[in-house]
Scaffold this active site. Structure first.
Site, PDB file in Angstrom:
ATOM      1  N   PRO A 224       0.820  -1.212   0.000  1.00 42.85           N
ATOM      2  CA  PRO A 224       0.000   0.000   0.000  1.00 42.85           C
ATOM      3  C   PRO A 224       0.855   1.264   0.000  1.00 42.85           C
ATOM      4  CG  PRO A 224      -0.692  -1.513   1.733  1.00 42.85           C
ATOM      5  CD  PRO A 224       0.557  -2.063   1.164  1.00 42.85           C
ATOM      6  N   LYS A 228       0.538   3.038  -6.784  1.00 41.79           N
ATOM      7  CA  LYS A 228      -0.083   2.285  -7.874  1.00 41.79           C
ATOM      8  C   LYS A 228      -1.207   3.087  -8.522  1.00 41.79           C
ATOM      9  CE  LYS A 228      -0.857  -1.195  -5.081  1.00 41.79           C
ATOM     10  NZ  LYS A 228      -0.093  -0.736  -3.907  1.00 41.79           N
ATOM     11  N   GLU A 445      18.835   2.457  26.485  1.00 42.80           N
ATOM     12  CA  GLU A 445      19.119   2.939  25.127  1.00 42.80           C
ATOM     13  C   GLU A 445      20.615   2.993  24.860  1.00 42.80           C
ATOM     14  OE1 GLU A 445      16.862   3.039  22.963  1.00 42.80           O
ATOM     15  OE2 GLU A 445      15.191   2.866  24.378  1.00 42.80           O
TER      16      GLU A 445
END
Ligand code: ADP
Ligand code: ZN
Length: 623
Positions: A224, A228, A445
């Site tokens: 998606p 297109k 992190e």
């Protein structure tokens, strides 16, 4: 965009219940109110005296006794005007009356006398009329609903006109104002394969003269948002022909038979407007494999598909009608759709690569005001895996942010911020989060980043933040690959798994094993997936060698895989997965242990700054 519409079958049953209820009500009403009075009217009630008088006058022809009501029903009158009468008698008079009746030999004494005027009329009244009536109501209701549905179909306004029953939108695009190939960035291969179609639409006669037949249908296949629809519009724009667009889901309607009728109508319209383009979005909604045997098939969808196949076979390939269709699930399509003479050409429309992303960004940047010193390369690098639609969204978000901040043009920071908004969820600066939690997130992190940096093959860190995202992540480490990375080596995969375990490893090392948190759930999921894929799909273990143990069902939607091996093998795979992740976790822990002082330094810095860049990180690391 690609929701399948099987669930639309539900409502189609409603009208039948609706009709049935109406029919029942009508019959009940007629029976209760109208018929009894109609039938009663045909029987005249007379007094007992009058009855006796009529017997004496030889007017009575036939008599019966209704024991239920205790009344005599009789026919009287002369030849031409016989009527049905009814009368009550005194019970004690019964005997006398019977005697009297016997004396009159010309009176027939019968068991029953039909009280209806005519059996035919009563049949019409009680059966034919209500049936006709509810058919009429049903038909009116059906027409009304259909009309309302047509009104509701999108595209009934502006330059898109709703067209008859088909509900297809028609765009009459011309090369100057409409979409052209210039509007589609990056999809060079797809564009190349469509150039021929454009040429054909320009001059169908040229092809007809030689007898060359162009494919009637071209299938655009890709995830998606890759453009297109945009490509289909561009083909129409380049060829300067009308563009019909309809979505597969719009065919599968509430009422049985509507889908097929819509297909018929669409092709009729297209034939009249030829040369033209017909674009069917989400063709998988109607083009799914038909049920061979078994119960519970979707008749409506199959009828629609059959009609589509018939129309494709029927239309003249030299007239200049080209069918384009889009799908992200080509493997679910019915093979009949892909046979020669139908959608026999397939054009892949993939997610854009680095250059493609840069091109798409610049195309969309033309519509907004940007500062002259934007580094598009950085943005393109930070958006690996984003679709064209997402990139367009990033540009728009950046423009919105520039407006919010009162700037005249979009600057680099706006773009970088909107990359995060679109890809990682918007920043949630004022969210309440305790200092202890912040500290854990910072070490987590930095753990990822440090393990990544210490392994030569891992991608360098570009940004580390402990500002929470609305997506729920409390912080994240952004890794950006240097170039496009299509192939990953075994070492790189193992390093990546180690990096993923780095966050949890840091937590364990600093806060102790008992204080590990739930913050690593996403890391765990990714690491497991990678380790499993190494075994089952990439053939990277000695035990299983190059044997496919999983089959990927859908390469465009996340790639759902299902195991294709014996249960025994499956448990061995699980063992291997655990071993790989364990080894990686061990490695990460070791790296962090060896660099504990740097871990503290970096985490403290991150806690102060909340966000640090890759360069800052590297500078601190090598201090
Ligand atoms: P699809 O039909 O593949 O789902 P769309 O054609 O509807 O995707 O794309 C949605 C939007 O994304 C387009 O309107 C366009 O703005 C943008 N877009 C997608 N791909 C591209 C591309 N290659 N070049 C420029 N814009 C693109
Ligand atoms: Zn993590």
């Amino acid at each position: 965009m690609h929701e399948v519409v099987n669930n639309k079958r539900g409502p189609s049953k409603k009208p039948f219940v609706f009709y049935a209820i109406i029919a029942m009500l009508v019959i009940m009403l007629l029976n209760a109110l109208v018929f009894p009075s109609m039938l009663k009217r045909s029987v005249i009630e007379v007094g007992y005296d009058q009855f006796l008088e009529m017997i004496d006058n030889d007017q009575v022809k036939q008599v019966s006794y209704d024991s239920y009501s205790g009344q005599f029903v009789f026919i009287a009158g002369d030849e031409n005007s016989e009527m049905i009468y009814k009368t009550g008698i005194w019970p004690e008079d019964g005997q006398r009356l019977l005697q009297q009746l016997m004396e009159h030999e010309d009176i027939q004494f019968s068991a029953t006398i039909p009280t209806q005027t005519s059996p035919l009329l009563s049949f019409i009244l009680t059966w034919i009329l209500p049936i006709l009536f509810f058919f009429l109501i049903g038909e009116i209701g059906y027409r009304w609903m259909r009309k309302r549905m047509n009104d509701q179909l999108p595209g009934g306004m502006s330059n898109a006109m709703s067209f008859g029953k088909s509900g297809a939108k028609i765009y009459v695009a011309d090369a100057k104002t409409g979409v052209t190939f210039d509007n589609v960035a990056g999809q060079d291969e797809a564009k190349e394969s469509l150039v021929e179609v454009v040429d054909y639409l320009h001059d169908p006669k040229k092809y007809a003269a030689i007898g060359a037949k162009l494919p009637k249908g071209v299938l655009l296949v890709g995830p998606p948002g890759t453009g297109k629809t945009l490509l289909a519009k561009a083909v129409a724009g380049e060829a300067d022909v009308p563009f019909f667009s309809i979505s597969g889901s719009e065919f599968v309607e509430m009422f049985v038979g509507m889908g097929a009728a819509k297909v018929r109508d669409l092709f009729k319209q297209a034939n009249e407007k030829a040369p033209c383009i017909v674009f069917i979005d989400e063709i998988d909604a109607i083009g799914q494999k038909r049920n061979t045997g078994g119960i519970g098939g979707n008749d409506e969808r199959e009828q629609t598909l059959n009609q589509l196949l018939a129309e494709m076979d029927g239309f003249d390939g030299q007239k200049g009608v080209v069918l384009l269709a889009a799908t992200n699930r080509p493997e679910s399509l019915d093979p009949a759709l892909l046979r020669p003479g139908r959608f026999d050409r397939r054009v892949p429309v993939e997610l854009p690569d680095l250059q493609g992303r840069k091109a798409i960004l610049t195309v969309h940047a033309k519509d907004i005001k940007v500062a002259p010193d934007i580094n598009w390369d950085v943005i393109a690098r930070a958006t690996a895996g984003a679709s064209g639609a997402e990139l367009a969204n990033i540009i728009n978000e950046a423009a919105l942010r520039a407006v919010r901040e009162g700037r005249k043009a979009v600057v680099q920071a706006d773009l970088e911020e909107s990359v995060e908004t679109v890809i990682a969820g918007a920043q949630r600066k004022n969210a309440v989060i305790s200092d202890q939690e912040k500290k854990i997130v910072a070490y987590h992190e930095i753990g990822h980043a440090l393990v990544a940096a210490k392994q030569s093959h891992s991608a360098p860190v570009t940004k580390i933040t402990i500002v929470p995202r609305t997506s729920g992540a409390l912080g994240y480490t952004m890794q950006v690959d240097e170039g496009e990375h299509m192939l990953m080596s075994r070492t790189e995969l193992l390093n990546k798994i180690a990096t993923l375990t780095g966050g949890r490893s840091a937590e364990e090392l600093i806060f102790g094993e008992d204080n590990m948190t739930t913050g690593a759930s996403n890391d765990i999921e990714q690491a497991t997936k990678l380790a499993r894929a190494m075994i089952t799909r990439y053939g990277m273990t000695k035990e299983f060698d190059m044997v496919a143990l999983e089959t990927v069902q859908n390469q465009y939607l996340g790639g759902d895989a299902s195991l294709a091996c014996a249960a025994d093998t499956a448990s061995k795979i699980d063992e291997r997965v655990v071993a790989i992740v364990k080894a990686a976790h061990e490695k990460a822990r070791k790296i962090l242990q060896e660099n504990e002082s740097q871990l503290h330094k970096l985490a403290t810095h991150l806690l102060e700054q909340e966000t640090i860049t890759g360069e800052e990180f590297m500078a601190l690391l090598h201090e």
